[in-house]
Structure formats: structure tokens, C-alpha cells
Design an enzyme around this catalytic site. Structure first.
Site, PDB file in Angstrom:
ATOM      1  N   GLU A 543       0.811  -1.221   0.000  1.00 34.20           N
ATOM      2  CA  GLU A 543       0.000   0.000   0.000  1.00 34.20           C
ATOM      3  C   GLU A 543       0.840   1.264   0.000  1.00 34.20           C
ATOM      4  O   GLU A 543       0.311   2.359   0.117  1.00 34.20           O
ATOM      5  CB  GLU A 543      -1.006  -0.009   1.160  1.00 34.20           C
ATOM      6  CG  GLU A 543      -0.394  -0.228   2.525  1.00 34.20           C
ATOM      7  CD  GLU A 543      -1.433  -0.294   3.642  1.00 34.20           C
ATOM      8  OE1 GLU A 543      -2.601   0.042   3.426  1.00 34.20           O
ATOM      9  OE2 GLU A 543      -1.040  -0.673   4.759  1.00 34.20           O
ATOM     10  N   ASP A 567      -5.006   2.893   0.481  1.00 35.14           N
ATOM     11  CA  ASP A 567      -3.814   3.703   0.735  1.00 35.14           C
ATOM     12  C   ASP A 567      -2.928   3.778  -0.495  1.00 35.14           C
ATOM     13  O   ASP A 567      -2.350   4.831  -0.768  1.00 35.14           O
ATOM     14  CB  ASP A 567      -3.032   3.127   1.926  1.00 35.14           C
ATOM     15  CG  ASP A 567      -3.603   3.613   3.243  1.00 35.14           C
ATOM     16  OD1 ASP A 567      -3.998   4.794   3.302  1.00 35.14           O
ATOM     17  OD2 ASP A 567      -3.687   2.816   4.190  1.00 35.14           O
ATOM     18  N   CYS A 614      -7.120  -6.351  -0.669  1.00 37.22           N
ATOM     19  CA  CYS A 614      -8.109  -6.142   0.394  1.00 37.22           C
ATOM     20  C   CYS A 614      -8.592  -4.700   0.467  1.00 37.22           C
ATOM     21  O   CYS A 614      -9.350  -4.346   1.363  1.00 37.22           O
ATOM     22  CB  CYS A 614      -7.570  -6.593   1.741  1.00 37.22           C
ATOM     23  SG  CYS A 614      -6.101  -5.692   2.237  1.00 37.22           S
TER      24      CYS A 614
HETATM   25  C1  PEP Z   1      -6.113  -0.182   2.231  1.00 38.87           C
HETATM   26  O1  PEP Z   1      -5.364   0.763   2.521  1.00 38.87           O
HETATM   27  O2  PEP Z   1      -6.463  -0.457   1.077  1.00 38.87           O
HETATM   28  C2  PEP Z   1      -6.641  -1.055   3.292  1.00 38.87           C
HETATM   29  C3  PEP Z   1      -7.310  -2.141   3.024  1.00 38.87           C
HETATM   30  O3  PEP Z   1      -6.436  -0.678   4.569  1.00 38.87           O
HETATM   31  P1  PEP Z   1      -7.202   0.507   5.329  1.00 38.87           P
HETATM   32  O4  PEP Z   1      -8.360   0.909   4.476  1.00 38.87           O
HETATM   33  O5  PEP Z   1      -7.583  -0.091   6.637  1.00 38.87           O
HETATM   34  O6  PEP Z   1      -6.146   1.538   5.446  1.00 38.87           O
HETATM   35 MG    MG Z   2      -4.343   0.882   4.432  1.00 39.89          MG
END
Ligand code: PEP
Ligand code: MG
Length: 656
Positions: A543, A567, A614
Site C-alpha cells: 500500500e 492507501d 483487500c
Molecule cells: C487499504 O489501505 O487499502 C486497506 C485495506 O487498509 P485501510 O483501508 O484499513 O487503510
Molecule cells: Mg491501508
């Protein structure tokens, strides 16, 4: 005699745990008290127990006095330390279970610009439109007269009989098969308030002082409700409404009146009320209710919980704006954004009707994919897993057909509590997850938190740019006391199922190596302590742009990649994901971001490790096919998107 312990009841002694604790305590002859911070209350009163506001991981003392004091202490301490071994006859535990079983609506599309409306708390997602059913039962007022001395005994008898009638009604409701487990728990908690001597005792005291029974109940309920409102806990604040609801039922019996019934609500109607007692709503013909709009209530109120568990869109907490709806003929509501439209015009009407129909059709058509294992023409299985952040979401994920958990965000575990969660408490949580999804994997992301989301127990520096600051793996490596506690808990849980661990915000290969050193230290400690543990696969989130650029090297050191597109997009595009002014740039389909995803996939595939995703993009049917072509074999998303994603993958397989 007395004994102290640390409370392990998830979320503390809230409504249902308190009910269970009281039930256990009442099984003993001894006088039993629970003591916290020097304050002692009877363990046989659920209201007093709730007002003690005992939270998970707090120290309390159980004090008993009587013939069976030893047994009482044994049993009650046992419950506080291991609540799952406690009573289990009130239906399924926490209300939050029900809360997570919401019927999914499609992702919110913003209402047309032209639509103006009222805005409240988006308490249960989905769209609804239908005739308004206004439910504004008249307020109940006491007689406000001072009783003569000779009237008092009779008034107390009348009051006790009314309490008995209300309890009997609630007991009868609890025996009805039509009541869901979640609703049964809620009614049981209300019955407990009705039976509790905090409310009845206060009312009797007032009657003895010369108040008529109705006035006494109203005043007693207000006093106790105010105590609940004053506690620094949203969940307990919402119990104030329950106390008023119980008080109202007792008053109605005293007055010989029936409450305005919801029985005749027409099919698909939108229920409009200032407040609806959970008791009324739980008994209402919920299948007929199209939506709920209320002046009172918030996301954790019982109304919200009931609405979510029955898939009824709801907008709550409108305050005085609710009065504008008293005379509405029709109402449209968007439970995703909290918007309510009174007497919508033809265009809005058509739009909402189309959304409702489309959502229902889509839901119905997708359910067959729940048990499908998406398989490509070449035999490759694509895993469709769930993103969750608490144990309460397990049901929703499984209901949707999740093939494990692709992202368990552990932040909530840390943010929910007044203290940093203990190793034992974390191990219990991760174990429960592993067991629930075995043999599917559960990917737990280590703590990903920074100065923008402070948590109790960690001092964050003031930072100009918290998103570029001391967060995620950076913070964890600087605080081995916190990080090792989490790693030890994960090693312990790995004995019970398929736990994998994923590091957030990785930008440097050294972060992985230093984590491995800590994992090895934890393993050695657990060995020395004789605590069972098992190794887990260690992966990283991709990320940051740095992680993309060193992906080939990273891939040689980790078991899997999971692309965090939320991110990754903001960092590749240098566009804050929370800043609406740069929202246009914050687009995963921008060629720069897609190129970063492709580079990552290539590196992972070349090294023979699993590459998953994710971030939010994982659930987008329009992008899944591209990602599959790049070599991704796992997609993790909110449970609401799972069946649609499985269908998309099966469509890809059919086309090739
Ligand atoms: C992301 O950054 O894509 C992620 C799944 O984590 P979060 O949204 O919790 O930062
Ligand atoms: Mg993230």
C-alpha cells in the site's frame, strides 16, 4: 468473603451480560455484591450492575455473604473470567451479532442533486419508499395529586400488580417462537429492568411519599434514565430509552390503556415516530415494515439493532425534524446516507422505487453464489474473503459465503477499550476467528494506527502529516511492548486454525526482517513458558509506492501480498483519501495506480506467492476481471459485496 478478578466479558457488563450475571447471582441465597473502584452494588440488580459501568479488562471484586458464599463467588468469578461458559438461555449473545446481520444494499449512490431532505443518523442501510405510518402515542402524565395516607397501601398494591402484568407480558413474548434470538435478548433485558428493584424500589419510595403510582413511575424512570445518560459509554446511554419504555408500559397498565399498536401497519409502510420502544418494535410485524424514521436513537440503540438485524432501512436521531414528518403522506429514505425525503416528487419516487426493486432483485439472485467456490476455466480457485473488524461481523461474513477473512482490522479491538487489550484477550479474539472460519485462512493485520486515530495507552506525537507519519508497522516496531503482545497472541491463536499475519504500511524490507526477529523472540518466550503456539505465514500489505517498487525483493521474504488499494491510491496519486477536493485524483482506475497493481502482481506471481487484494477495489465487479488477469487469486471485501464478486468470477470463467 470476596475475590477480585479482571473482567473478560467482551464489551463489559452491558445489558445481556448483566442479565446473565444477575441470573447467576440470584441462584444463590447469599447476599452478593460487585465492587468496582470502591463502589459496591447488589449483584442481583441488573440496572445497578449496568450503572456500575464495568468494562472489559477492568478489575472488580465479587463479595458474598451467606451460606453458599463460596459457591456464589466461584460461579460469578467463573462467569466474569469466562463468560462463554456462563448461562446461555437468552438466545444468541450480544446484540451486536444481530447488528451485523444486516441485509446488504448496493453501494450508496448519492441521491440526485435536486433532492433536498432531512438528514439523520444512517442507522440501518438500504433504500425504502412507502406510505408514512405515523406512530406518535400520546405522552403519559401523572395525576400529580398527593395521596392521602390511607390510600398509599392500595396504590402500592396497584403498582405491584401493574409491574407483574408487564413482566408477565414480557415473559409471554419471550416464549413466542416468532421472536428472533436477537430480539429475545432485547426483550429479556427489558423484562429485567421491569423486575429490577432500582426502578420498582424508587417508584415505591415515591408512592410512599404520597405520589400517585403513574407520577411515581414517570419520575423514577426519569431518574434512572438520567443515570444511564450520564455514563461515559454510548451503549449504556442508549439504555435510558429502555428504562423509559418499561416505565411507559407500567403506566399504561396502571391507566388501563392499551398502547398505540403497530399491529395494523400497512405492508411496506415507513414507520415514523419520535421514539419506538424496543419492546414495541420487537413485537411489531417487522416483515411488513418498509423503513423506520425516528427522532430519537443512534447507531447503537435497540431500534437500530433490530432494524439492522431484520434488514429494515432506518434513519434515526432526526431530533425535532421528526415533527415535519407527522403529516407526511409518503416518505423515501436512504439508510446509507441518513437522508429522508418527505412526500417525494414523481422523479424521486421512481428513482427510489427502482433502487429498492433493484436491490431486492439483486439480493435474491445472488444468494445462490453463497456456497459457490469460484473456479476459473484453468481450475484455479479464486478466494473471495471478508474484510471484518470485530467478532460480531463473523455471522454476516459467513452468511454471505466468505471463504475466510482476507483482512481482519485489529484497530477496533484497540480503540474500543479504555486500555490496551491484553495478550489473553487478543488471543481469545484471534482464536475465535480462526475457529469460526477454519479451514479457511484468517489474515489478521497487525495494528495499523496513527495519530489520526488515537487510542488509549499510546501517546502519539503531533504530526503535520499523520498519514505520512508514525503509524502502522513504524509505530509497532518502535513499541515492541505493544507489538510483541499482539504477535504472541497470534502465535497462540495459530494453534487453533489457519491464522496468517499481515503487516501494514510496509515501505522498507527491514521492517519485515525486524518483525521476524520479534516473532522469533516471542516463539522462544512462549516455548520457555510452556505455552502452546504455532507458526503463521507472514505477509505484507502492498500500500505504499515503496513497497511496489521493492515488490520483487519483498516477495522473496514473505508468504503473500495483499494490495491495499485505499492507501496505495492515495500515496501513488499524492491525493489524501479523506479530502473531497482531490477525490477525483483518488481513483484506483488511474493508469498510475493500475500500473502499480500490475507490478506488484508480476513480482508476486514470479516468486510463486499468493497475491490478493483487500482495498475497496477488490469488491468492484468492473475491475475484478482485470485483476484476475494480472494474477491475483484472492479478493477480500465487505461481506455485502461477496456474492456479487463470486458471480463476477464465475462469469469470467464461463466467458473464457
Ligand atoms: C487499504 O489501505 O487499502 C486497506 C485495506 O487498509 P485501510 O483501508 O484499513 O487503510
Ligand atoms: Mg491501508
Amino acid at each position: 468473603m470476596e475475590r477480585s478478578t479482571i473482567v473478560r466479558v467482551h464489551e463489559g457488563l452491558h445489558a445481556r451480560p448483566a442479565t446473565r450475571f444477575v441470573k447467576l447471582a440470584k441462584g444463590f441465597e447469599s447476599d452478593v455484591e460487585l465492587v468496582k473502584d470502591g463502589k459496591a452494588v447488589s449483584a442481583k440488580s441488573s440496572v445497578k450492575l449496568m450503572l456500575l459501568a464495568v468494562k472489559e479488562n477492568q478489575e472488580v471484586t465479587v463479595r458474598a455473604n451467606g451460606a453458599d458464599a463460596i459457591e456464589a463467588i466461584e460461579a460469578l468469578i467463573g462467569y466474569l473470567e469466562n463468560p462463554r461458559a456462563g448461562l446461555d438461555d437468552e438466545g444468541s449473545p450480544p446484540s451486536e451479532d444481530a447488528a451485523s446481520r444486516s441485509v446488504a444494499a448496493p453501494p450508496a449512490e448519492s441521491a440526485p442533486e435536486a433532492i433536498t431532505g432531512l438528514r439523520g443518523v444512517a442507522a440501518s442501510e438500504g433504500f425504502a419508499i412507502g406510505p408514512a405510518f405515523a406512530h406518535f402515542p400520546p405522552d403519559i402524565a401523572g395525576q400529580g395529586r398527593t395521596l392521602q395516607a390511607e390510600e398509599i397501601t392500595g396504590e402500592i398494591d396497584r403498582f405491584r400488580a401493574a409491574v407483574g402484568t408487564v413482566q408477565a407480558r414480557m415473559d409471554r413474548a419471550l416464549t413466542q417462537d416468532s421472536l428472533s434470538a436477537g430480539d429475545r435478548g432485547i426483550v429479556a433485558a427489558l423484562r429485567d429492568i421491569a423486575a429490577d428493584d432500582s426502578l420498582t424500589g424508587e417508584a415505591e419510595r415515591l408512592i410512599k411519599g404520597g405520589n400517585d403510582a403513574v407520577s411515581a413511575v414517570i419520575t423514577a424512570a426519569s431518574t434512572i434514565a438520567a443515570d444511564f445518560s450520564a455514563v461515559d459509554d454510548h451503549y449504556l446511554n442508549a439504555r435510558a430509552d429502555d428504562v423509559h419504555a418499561v416505565g411507559r408500559q407500567i403506566c399504561l397498565v396502571l391507566l388501563g390503556q392499551d398502547d398505540v399498536s403497530l399491529e395494523n401497519i400497512p405492508e411496506g409502510a415507513i414507520l415514523i415516530a419520535d421514539d419506538i420502544g424496543a419492546w414495541d418494535l420487537a413485537r411489531a410485524p417487522l416483515k411488513r415494515i418498509g423503513g423506520v424514521v425516528c427522532g430519537h436513537g443512534g447507531a447503537t440503540s435497540h431500534i437500530a439493532i433490530i432494524a439492522r438485524s431484520h434488514g429494515i432501512p432506518a434513519v434515526l436521531g432526526l431530533g425535532d425534524q421528526i415533527n415535519a414528518l407527522r403529516t407526511a403522506r409518503d416518505v423515501a429514505l436512504d439508510g446509507n446516507s441518513g437522508r429522508v425525503i418527505i412526500d417525494p416528487n414523481a422523479a424521486t419516487r421512481a428513482e427510489f422505487a427502482a433502487r429498492v426493486e433493484a436491490a431486492a432483485k439483486e439480493r435474491a439472485g445472488l444468494t445462490v453464489f453463497k456456497t459457490v467456490t469460484p473456479t476459473l476455466a484453468d481450475g484455479r480457485i479464486i478466494e473471495v474473503a471478508a474484510n471484518i473488524g470485530s467478532l460480531e461481523e463473523i455471522d454476516a461474513a459467513q452468511e454471505a459465503g466468505a471463504m475466510g477473512v482476507g483482512l481482519f482490522r485489529t484497530e477496533l479491538l484497540f480503540m474500543r477499550h479504555m486500555h490496551l487489550p491484553s495478550e489473553d484477550m487478543q488471543a481469545e479474539t484471534y482464536t475465535a476467528l480462526a475457529k469460526a472460519f477454519a479451514p479457511y485462512p484468517v489474515i489478521v493485520r497487525t495494528l495499523d494506527i496513527g495519530g489520526d486515530k488515537p487510542i488509549a495507552g499510546i501517546e502519539f506525537p503531533d504530526e503535520e502529516n499523520p498519514f505520512l507519519g508514525w503509524r502502522g508497522i513504524r509505530m509497532c516496531l518502535d513499541r515492541p511492548d505493544i507489538f510483541k503482545r499482539q504477535l504472541r497472541a497470534l502465535l497462540r491463536a495459530a494453534v487453533q486454525g489457519n491464522i496468517k499475519v499481515m503487516l501494514p504500511m510496509v515501505a522498507d524490507i527491514d521492517e519485515v526482517r525486524r518483525t521476524r526477529v520479534l516473532v522469533a523472540e516471542c516463539e522462544a518466550e512462549l516455548d520457555a513458558e510452556g505455552v502452546p503456539h504455532a507458526a503463521f505465514d507472514l505477509g505484507v500489505m502492498i500500500e505504499t509506492p515503496a513497497a511496489v517498487l521493492i515488490a520483487p525483493a519483498l516477495a522473496r521474504e514473505v508468504a503473500f501480498f495483499s494490495i491495499g488499494t485505499n492507501d496505495l491510491t492515495q500515496y501513488i496519486m499524492a491525493a489524501d483519501r479523506l479530502n473531497p477536493t482531490v477525490a477525483k485524483l483518488n481513483d484506483v482506475t488511474n493508469p498510475a495506480v493500475m500500473a502499480a497493481i500490475e507490478l506488484t502482481a508480476k513480482a508476486g506471481v514470479a516468486a510463486g506467492i499468493m497475491v490478493g487484494m483487500c482495498g475497496e477495489a477488490a469488491g468492484r465487479p468492473d475491475l475484478i476481471s482485470t485483476f484476475v488477469k494480472m494474477g491475483l487469486t484472492e479478493f477480500s471485501m465487505s461481506p455485502a459485496s461477496i456474492q456479487r464478486a463470486k458471480k463476477t468470477i464465475m462469469d469470467i470463467a464461463a466467458e473464457s
